[in-house]
Scaffold this active site. Structure first.
Site, PDB file in Angstrom:
ATOM      1  N   HIS A   7       0.820  -1.208   0.000  1.00 39.48           N
ATOM      2  CA  HIS A   7       0.000   0.000   0.000  1.00 39.48           C
ATOM      3  C   HIS A   7       0.853   1.257   0.000  1.00 39.48           C
ATOM      4  CE1 HIS A   7      -3.819  -2.146   1.707  1.00 39.48           C
ATOM      5  NE2 HIS A   7      -3.707  -2.265   0.407  1.00 39.48           N
ATOM      6  N   ARG A  24      -3.003  -6.375 -19.997  1.00 39.33           N
ATOM      7  CA  ARG A  24      -2.406  -7.666 -19.659  1.00 39.33           C
ATOM      8  C   ARG A  24      -3.301  -8.373 -18.657  1.00 39.33           C
ATOM      9  NH1 ARG A  24       3.209  -7.686 -16.521  1.00 39.33           N
ATOM     10  NH2 ARG A  24       1.811  -7.198 -14.789  1.00 39.33           N
ATOM     11  N   GLU A  32       8.280 -13.521 -22.520  1.00 38.79           N
ATOM     12  CA  GLU A  32       9.044 -13.444 -21.280  1.00 38.79           C
ATOM     13  C   GLU A  32       9.798 -14.732 -20.998  1.00 38.79           C
ATOM     14  OE1 GLU A  32       6.176 -10.981 -18.362  1.00 38.79           O
ATOM     15  OE2 GLU A  32       5.201 -12.616 -19.450  1.00 38.79           O
ATOM     16  N   ARG A  44      -1.402  -3.164 -16.235  1.00 41.30           N
ATOM     17  CA  ARG A  44      -1.276  -4.292 -15.310  1.00 41.30           C
ATOM     18  C   ARG A  44      -2.591  -4.429 -14.534  1.00 41.30           C
ATOM     19  NH1 ARG A  44       3.695  -1.231 -14.486  1.00 41.30           N
ATOM     20  NH2 ARG A  44       5.509  -2.379 -15.255  1.00 41.30           N
ATOM     21  N   ARG A  94      15.784 -10.713 -10.534  1.00 39.17           N
ATOM     22  CA  ARG A  94      15.906  -9.274 -10.757  1.00 39.17           C
ATOM     23  C   ARG A  94      15.767  -8.472  -9.472  1.00 39.17           C
ATOM     24  NH1 ARG A  94      10.077  -8.979 -13.802  1.00 39.17           N
ATOM     25  NH2 ARG A  94       8.862  -8.070 -12.112  1.00 39.17           N
ATOM     26  N   ASN A 110      11.775  -7.327 -18.254  1.00 41.04           N
ATOM     27  CA  ASN A 110      12.159  -7.652 -16.880  1.00 41.04           C
ATOM     28  C   ASN A 110      12.272  -9.163 -16.668  1.00 41.04           C
ATOM     29  OD1 ASN A 110      12.025  -4.923 -16.436  1.00 41.04           O
ATOM     30  ND2 ASN A 110      10.088  -4.977 -15.319  1.00 41.04           N
ATOM     31  N   ASP A 111      11.183  -9.877 -16.977  1.00 43.68           N
ATOM     32  CA  ASP A 111      11.202 -11.328 -16.768  1.00 43.68           C
ATOM     33  C   ASP A 111      12.099 -12.030 -17.780  1.00 43.68           C
ATOM     34  OD1 ASP A 111       9.795 -11.915 -14.462  1.00 43.68           O
ATOM     35  OD2 ASP A 111       7.848 -11.840 -15.450  1.00 43.68           O
ATOM     36  N   CYS A 126       8.256  -3.708 -23.404  1.00 45.38           N
ATOM     37  CA  CYS A 126       7.880  -2.980 -22.200  1.00 45.38           C
ATOM     38  C   CYS A 126       8.755  -3.455 -21.048  1.00 45.38           C
ATOM     39  CB  CYS A 126       6.401  -3.183 -21.873  1.00 45.38           C
ATOM     40  SG  CYS A 126       5.947  -4.887 -21.519  1.00 45.38           S
TER      41      CYS A 126
END
Length: 743
Positions: free
Chosen positions: A359, A502, A597, A466, A631, A620-621, A668
């Site tokens: 949060h 996604r 990915e 996302r 990562r 990233n992945d 991305c």
């Protein structure tokens, strides 16, 4: 005498003894032993060098005081200190960790109860009681000794403060910490530390009924304060995001479970402050045992509420002022406290235990407040007022930086501010290189409120929405109607610009209590993302139906994450097409794509391109799977680079095959937002990039300054001559700087 009566009487005697004078620890040990009907009470203090020294005892040989020493982790006392756990053993000498010390004369004693003494999370020592009879101490006896440990924290902390041995030097030396960037940015200023509240000095309540009334009044004030925060959240950036998070936080505040535990402590005779502190201590202990990042964040909310309740018990004492440009350091931080600190003017925040899905991190992103997570031991190393540098771009915190480093970062901050002003003019300019090569720059987003950045930075759409982020913010899975309303708001805000939704990427480090995901030893490579959707098709179909309903006859683009085989993509696509037949009106155009990915998909690329309407590289992945490098591991940060020759060869081949198949390709991830990487990708014919909104203008500026024909020639030469180098970043960086390309 009941255990509750014993606890109140013991605490009262200790309080009176300590109030009259600086009572020796040996006298305190004698009182504790007498009241707990224990034949031994011993107190160990933590000394420099991570050594526990016996400083007082009643029942062991007096000559052992000052002589008996144990390293952290050595013996049962050292084990309690190392783990932070209470040890309750009926036959201590037969425990495998038992360490015999002949000078103590403890051979006759079988039962042992050891409790660590901590203050603000810092280990100060251990208190031990022992008896000859082999038995387990009752739960109430253990709780009594844990409460006594709270009281002993004060004299042990004073002892540690007066301890000679280099503490002053350690607090003046520069310290460097590496963490995870949760929100990029730069801040330079004095440290303020969250949660540095003195331990309660009044442990025992004179009138439990009156103390219960004080507690009830403080709970009401705490809840009213949260209501005020929610009411005021409409004035903040990304107001709806902030409100969603605070509403979830309020649900935790309304949960009666943890408040019942606090009230139970008060009924047993503790003061309200001591009861709340005990509850917070129990939460900290639970957090140490929880591996699930989502659950750790929820427990952090409870600890945050305990801090607010302690503040409410102080009857509204005004907080001290925050110096300009201050950097907040915290072990854990909930969203309400982050908003409090932001309102008081902090410029950045560093949290030892935080995740991107927490949060506090969601709020910090909405506020564009630089934030680092996973910065271990920073709070213990810092002193309020220390100068610090928070480098959110590089994921590092520098405490007490030397003057030359301060000057360098201050120059960087001034240059950054000047660039931001210059880049503002680029928002409405097309994304083109100096020679006219066009680009398509899009943003990554996870909340509808982030879409305000579309116009602010002049992005051409959303290359990655996302869908799980809004659910993580609310703490639960959303039903079809709630999802459809969210996705419709996204499409409305995009105003005709493309949005690539996604599907849920749950699992790994993104878990919801009702999502049924399993972590395993390697959660990033486990049961997550599309694998969950295909194994729980009802979950996936509900989301696909919501997306189709949200489109309301408009064009819709949906892409599936973590695809490992073409068969998985085809199965997911079939579910989407089946749902399309049930929704009216159907989308004007339905584009179905796959993220790339998982490396295995690269050897099935022709089949994928034949089945997909578009593909998007999830850098990233893909990078972490290609190099088997987590990562999120600080030790591996920077070791493997997207600008390494093999990765460039892979991406170039992928771009050529996608172009030949006439399937749009984008990339991305964090790499897309690096200006230098964006230049390289463009040379490889990957010119549609999706990045964090804050990166769009810097990338636009770099593209506008670059002479592409010259840069292409340099890159091709470097690739031919690369040999076995790990990365081409160094020479490319040099070329860009020599040619005044802002990277």
């Amino acid at each position: 005498m009941t255990t509750g009566t014993m606890s109140r009487r013991l605490l009262a005697r200790l309080r009176d003894l300590m109030a009259r004078s600086a009572a020796p620890l040996s006298e305190l040990a004698a009182v504790i032993a007498a009241e707990m009907v224990s034949e031994v009470c011993s107190i160990y203090a933590l000394r420099p060098g991570e050594v526990l020294e016996l400083v007082a005892t009643h029942g062991l040989r007096p000559e052992a005081v000052g002589r008996t020493r144990l390293r952290i982790g050595e013996g049962l006392v050292g084990l309690s200190a190392a783990t932070g756990d209470t040890l309750n053993l009926p036959d201590a000498q037969n425990h495998p960790a038992f360490a015999y010390r002949p000078e103590t004369g403890e051979e006759p004693f079988a039962a042992l109860l050891a409790v660590p003494v901590r203050r603000a999370g810092r280990m100060l020592g251990v208190i031990v009681v022992q008896n000859r009879a082999a038995r387990l101490y009752a739960e109430d006896e253990a709780e009594t000794l844990e409460t006594v440990a709270m009281l002993l924290a004060e004299p042990l902390a004073a002892m540690a403060a007066n301890e000679p041995g280099g503490e002053d030097l350690a607090t003046t030396l520069p310290r460097h910490f590496v963490g995870t960037t949760l929100v990029a940015g730069l801040a330079i200023g004095p440290v303020v530390v969250h949660g540095l509240r003195p331990a309660p000095t009044r442990l025992l309540a004179d009138d439990p009924a009156q103390e219960q009334a004080r507690l009830a009044q403080a709970v009401a004030r705490m809840r009213h304060g949260i209501d005020q925060l929610i009411a005021a959240s409409g004035e903040l950036p990304a107001a709806a995001t902030t409100r969603d998070v605070l509403e979830a936080y309020r649900l935790v505040a309304e949960d009666a479970g943890w408040l019942r535990r606090v009230a139970g402590r008060v009924a047993a005779g503790l003061s309200a402050e001591a009861a709340v502190e005990r509850a917070a201590s129990e939460v900290r202990e639970r957090m140490r045992r929880i591996n699930d990042p989502y659950l750790r964040e929820r427990v952090a909310d409870i600890e945050d509420l305990a801090e607010r309740l302690l503040a409410a018990l102080e009857a509204g004492a005004p907080p001290p002022p925050v110096p300009p440009g201050a950097i907040l350091l915290a072990r854990r931080l909930g969203p309400a406290h982050l908003l409090d600190w932001h309102g008081r003017g902090i410029a950045g925040v560093v949290v030892e235990e935080a995740s991107a899905a927490g949060h506090a991190a969601i709020i910090a992103r909405a506020l564009a407040l630089p934030m680092l997570g996973g910065v271990r031991d920073a709070v213990a190393a810092a002193t309020a007022g220390d100068l610090a540098i928070l480098d959110g771009d590089e994921g590092q915190l520098i405490l007490r930086p030397p003057e030359d480093l301060q000057r360098a970062y201050l120059r960087a901050a001034r240059e950054r501010a000047a660039r931001a002003l210059a880049w503002a003019d680029l928002a409405q300019a097309p994304a083109r290189s100096r020679d006219g090569t066009p680009f398509r720059l899009m943003i990554n987003a996870g909340l509808a409120q982030e879409l305000a950045a579309l116009d602010r930075v002049g992005a051409e759409g959303i290359g990655l929405f996302r869908t799980e982020i809004a659910m993580l913010a609310r703490g639960r899975l959303l039903d079809v109607a709630e999802q459809a309303a969210l996705y419709a708001r996204v499409l409305d805000a995009a105003a005709g610009r493309p949005v690539l939704f996604r599907t849920l990427d749950l699992g790994g480090d993104k878990l919801l209590p009702d999502a049924d995901a399993v972590g395993g030893e390697n959660p990033a490579m486990g049961w997550r993302s599309l694998r969950v959707g295909l194994d729980r098709p009802a979950l996936l179909r509900r989301q696909l139906r919501a997306l189709l309903l949200a489109a309301g006859g408009r064009p819709l683009s949906v892409m599936f994450p973590m695809v490992a085989t073409v068969a998985e993509f085809v199965a997911a696509k079939a579910l989407l097409l089946a749902e399309r037949e049930r929704v009216r009106p159907p989308p004007a155009r339905l584009s179905i794509g796959s993220m790339i990915e998982v490396p295995a998909l690269l050897w099935q690329i022709d089949g994928l391109l034949a089945a997909a309407d578009f593909v998007s590289v999830g850098s990233n992945d893909l990078m972490q799977f290609l190099f088997a490098a987590d990562r999120g591991a600080p030790a591996l940060a920077g070791r493997y680079d997207i600008l390494s020759p093999p990765v460039l060869t892979l991406l170039e081949s992928l771009a050529r095959r996608a172009a030949a198949a006439r399937v749009p390709l984008s990339l991305c991830g964090e790499a897309a937002g690096e200006p230098l990487v964006a230049l390289v990708l463009a040379v490889l014919e990957i010119t549609t990039l999706s990045m964090n909104a804050a990166a769009v203008l810097p990338v636009k500026a770099a593209l506008a300054a670059a002479d592409f024909p010259a840069f292409r020639a340099v890159l091709e030469t470097l690739r031919r001559q690369a040999g076995n180098v790990a990365s081409l970043r160094g020479p490319l960086d040099t070329w860009a700087r020599e040619h005044d390309v802002p990277i």
